[in-house]
Enzyme design. Structure first.
Site, PDB file in Angstrom:
ATOM      1  N   ASN A 206      -2.381  68.705 -11.744  1.00  0.00           N
ATOM      2  CA  ASN A 206      -1.526  69.643 -10.871  1.00  0.00           C
ATOM      3  C   ASN A 206      -0.563  70.187 -11.626  1.00  0.00           C
ATOM      4  O   ASN A 206      -0.402  70.099 -12.783  1.00  0.00           O
ATOM      5  CB  ASN A 206      -1.314  68.876  -9.829  1.00  0.00           C
ATOM      6  N   PHE A 319       9.620  62.086  -2.728  1.00  0.00           N
ATOM      7  CA  PHE A 319       9.641  63.518  -2.865  1.00  0.00           C
ATOM      8  C   PHE A 319       8.592  63.840  -1.828  1.00  0.00           C
ATOM      9  O   PHE A 319       7.612  63.219  -1.875  1.00  0.00           O
ATOM     10  CB  PHE A 319       9.269  64.247  -4.171  1.00  0.00           C
ATOM     11  N   LYS A 337       5.813  55.487   4.438  1.00  0.00           N
ATOM     12  CA  LYS A 337       6.218  54.975   3.208  1.00  0.00           C
ATOM     13  C   LYS A 337       7.224  54.117   3.162  1.00  0.00           C
ATOM     14  O   LYS A 337       7.608  53.417   2.158  1.00  0.00           O
ATOM     15  CB  LYS A 337       6.016  56.034   2.060  1.00  0.00           C
TER      16      LYS A 337
HETATM   17  O1  PMT Z   1       7.747  67.751 -12.155  1.00  0.00           O
HETATM   18  P1  PMT Z   1       8.388  69.096 -11.734  1.00  0.00           P
HETATM   19  O2  PMT Z   1       7.607  70.353 -12.444  1.00  0.00           O
HETATM   20  O3  PMT Z   1       9.677  69.299 -12.056  1.00  0.00           O
HETATM   21  O4  PMT Z   1       8.214  69.478 -10.372  1.00  0.00           O
HETATM   22  C1  PMT Z   1       8.753  68.426  -9.245  1.00  0.00           C
HETATM   23  C2  PMT Z   1       7.991  68.116  -8.237  1.00  0.00           C
HETATM   24  C3  PMT Z   1       7.576  69.327  -7.421  1.00  0.00           C
HETATM   25  C4  PMT Z   1       6.520  67.624  -8.530  1.00  0.00           C
HETATM   26  C5  PMT Z   1       8.971  67.114  -7.180  1.00  0.00           C
HETATM   27  O5  PMT Z   1      10.000  67.695  -6.964  1.00  0.00           O
HETATM   28  C6  PMT Z   1       8.019  66.678  -6.074  1.00  0.00           C
HETATM   29  O6  PMT Z   1       7.968  67.206  -4.852  1.00  0.00           O
HETATM   30  N1  PMT Z   1       7.196  65.589  -6.462  1.00  0.00           N
HETATM   31  C7  PMT Z   1       6.524  64.990  -5.289  1.00  0.00           C
HETATM   32  C8  PMT Z   1       5.174  65.491  -5.706  1.00  0.00           C
HETATM   33  C9  PMT Z   1       4.062  65.043  -4.546  1.00  0.00           C
HETATM   34  O7  PMT Z   1       2.969  64.304  -4.734  1.00  0.00           O
HETATM   35  O8  PMT Z   1       4.410  65.005  -3.234  1.00  0.00           O
HETATM   36  P2  PMT Z   1       3.443  64.516  -1.993  1.00  0.00           P
HETATM   37  O9  PMT Z   1       4.191  65.101  -0.710  1.00  0.00           O
HETATM   38  O10 PMT Z   1       1.997  64.947  -2.113  1.00  0.00           O
HETATM   39  O11 PMT Z   1       3.798  62.968  -2.073  1.00  0.00           O
HETATM   40  C10 PMT Z   1       4.968  62.416  -1.352  1.00  0.00           C
HETATM   41  C11 PMT Z   1       5.416  61.233  -2.273  1.00  0.00           C
HETATM   42  O12 PMT Z   1       4.462  60.119  -2.402  1.00  0.00           O
HETATM   43  C12 PMT Z   1       5.878  61.766  -3.538  1.00  0.00           C
HETATM   44  O13 PMT Z   1       6.998  60.966  -3.953  1.00  0.00           O
HETATM   45  C13 PMT Z   1       4.859  61.228  -4.543  1.00  0.00           C
HETATM   46  O14 PMT Z   1       5.252  60.934  -5.763  1.00  0.00           O
HETATM   47  C14 PMT Z   1       4.246  59.940  -3.779  1.00  0.00           C
HETATM   48  N2  PMT Z   1       2.911  59.657  -4.101  1.00  0.00           N
HETATM   49  C15 PMT Z   1       1.864  60.500  -3.833  1.00  0.00           C
HETATM   50  C16 PMT Z   1       0.575  60.592  -4.164  1.00  0.00           C
HETATM   51  C17 PMT Z   1       0.146  59.013  -4.441  1.00  0.00           C
HETATM   52  N3  PMT Z   1      -1.080  58.933  -4.589  1.00  0.00           N
HETATM   53  N4  PMT Z   1       1.038  58.241  -4.500  1.00  0.00           N
HETATM   54  C18 PMT Z   1       2.616  58.543  -4.458  1.00  0.00           C
HETATM   55  O15 PMT Z   1       3.087  57.678  -4.320  1.00  0.00           O
END
Ligand code: PMT
Length: 393
Positions: A206, A319, A337
């Site tokens: 991604n 995030f 979570k």
């Molecule tokens: O890396 P950059 O270019 O600086 O961009 C920053 C960012 C946009 C990546 C960052 O600010 C951000 O939003 N990170 C979280 C991205 C994400 O996976 O979001 P999500 O809404 O899909 O997941 C929610 C949370 O669960 C996140 O904290 C993620 O890290 C976590 N997650 C997601 C998938 C997974 N399999 N396990 C997780 O723990």
């Protein structure tokens, strides 16, 4: 990275400048050293350079870097200007605005806060002229780091010893507005994308650059935490003082984070781990044969949700990268979570989210409160988030 310019003058305490430089470097501060001729009688430029890892400036008229007016460049670069040890001679010249060497010239050109740590014999320190010079400098806004009482190098006992290195460093960090509120905390930060292998030459990934996570790692480390950064593939440099563990897949990230979770005080989950991974990885490169290709994907483990289940004393920051229904989706993730706080970024907005220098989030806390950050650099946002995650801790 913040910059401290350190002026070292002629005093036996000049050797303590090595400890000052070392402590500032540990706090991830770029230290630039100006050594006076008298200072160089007590400590060599080589010793200082070996610790500062930058050339020590001694000569006002050196032609080594003729393209930059060096005293002006240093004066501008300084976020804090520190003179330690400061001799009576330096205090006198600085109080009168005399600019006859690199240090006294540069200090006239700086707009940074100036901290001065005098060190000299008691009678010299208490001499009315030296005291008048100190008062004049104080009136000009210079901050004095008062010398200590004790046995002096000359054998006299009294005031005049250079203040303790810890006090000098703390004063510099305060002037740089670098809090040390996370000393003793062990913080895990995740950053960047993951790569989910399809075959030996292809993967799914991604747009995450890792910038948000690296900014958090740097901020936490500068504030005194012991930081381990679990990073997906990025082109970023590891912030000095941070331990970095490289991972490729979402499964790797899960393994590294869960293995370290019990021993940490907080997890800052800025990474964008893949939600899906190929059901199986082809052992050979998949050939194109003109037909379309279907990939069967299976869900990856939700790392944060797993940590949320294991959570004891740890604080969890997640995030949410959203393209719609920001608040609703963030609130669901916060609860599901078991997080203390979630930072929701609308990744469709200009200057927000993936692969940009800035970000803007709305944080939702487990206590029901909510706050917007406004658009700021990821580095500034990192401090803003740490302030909120650790408020009241
Ligand atoms: O890396 P950059 O270019 O600086 O961009 C920053 C960012 C946009 C990546 C960052 O600010 C951000 O939003 N990170 C979280 C991205 C994400 O996976 O979001 P999500 O809404 O899909 O997941 C929610 C949370 O669960 C996140 O904290 C993620 O890290 C976590 N997650 C997601 C998938 C997974 N399999 N396990 C997780 O723990």
């Amino acid at each position: 990275m913040k910059c401290a310019v350190l002026g070292i003058t002629g005093s036996i305490a000049a050797y303590k400048a090595c400890d000052i430089i070392s402590a500032l470097k540990k706090a991830n501060i770029d230290v630039r050293v100006i050594l006076t001729d008298a200072g160089a009688k007590f400590i060599t430029p080589l010793a200082l350079e070996s610790i500062a890892h930058t050339p020590v400036v001694t000569d006002m008229f050196s032609r080594e870097r003729p393209w930059e007016v060096e005293h002006i460049a240093l004066a501008k670069r300084a976020d804090v200007f520190l003179v330690a040890p400061a001799s009576a001679n330096f205090l006198g010249k600085a109080a009168c605005g005399i600019a006859d060497d690199m240090l006294t010239t540069t200090i006239l050109a700086t707009k940074a806060p100036v901290l001065v740590a005098p060190a000299m014999n008691t009678n010299m320190y208490l001499h009315p002229q030296v005291q008048a010079n100190i008062q004049a400098l104080k009136a000009r806004g210079y901050r004095m780091i008062e010398p200590a009482n004790g046995m002096l190098a000359c054998g006299d006992v009294g005031i005049g010893r250079l203040a303790e290195v810890d006090c000098i460093v703390e004063a510099a960090l305060q002037a740089l507005q670098i809090k040390q509120d996370l000393v003793g905390k062990r913080i895990l930060v995740s950053a960047g994308p993951t790569q989910e292998r399809i075959d030996p030459v292809r993967y799914i990934t991604n747009r995450s650059s890792g910038k948000m996570g690296y900014a958090l790692a740097e901020a936490a480390m500068e504030r005194g935490a012991a930081v381990t950064l679990v990073s997906g593939p990025t082109n970023l440099q590891t912030p000095a003082g941070v331990t970095r563990i490289d991972v490729q897949s979402s499964e790797d990230m899960y393994n590294e984070l869960t293995a370290r979770f019990a021993d940490c005080d907080a997890v800052l989950m800025a990474a964008a781990p893949a939600d899906f991974t190929p059901e199986s990885v082809a052992t050979q490169k998949i050939k194109k044969d003109g037909e379309s290709l279907s990939l069967l994907l299976k869900p990856t483990k939700d790392i944060l949700a797993s940590l949320g289940k294991l959570k004891k004393q740890q604080r969890l920051l997640g995030f949410a990268a959203e393209t719609q229904s920001l608040e609703e989706n963030a609130q669901i993730k916060l609860k599901k979570k078991n997080l203390d706080m979630i930072a929701a970024n609308d990744v469709t907005a200009e200057g927000v989210g993936f692969n940009v220098e800035t970000n803007a989030v709305t944080v939702y806390k487990a206590d029901g409160s909510k706050e917007q950050s406004g658009l700021m650099t990821k580095r500034a946002l990192a401090d803003w988030l740490l302030d909120r995650l650790f408020s009241g801790v």
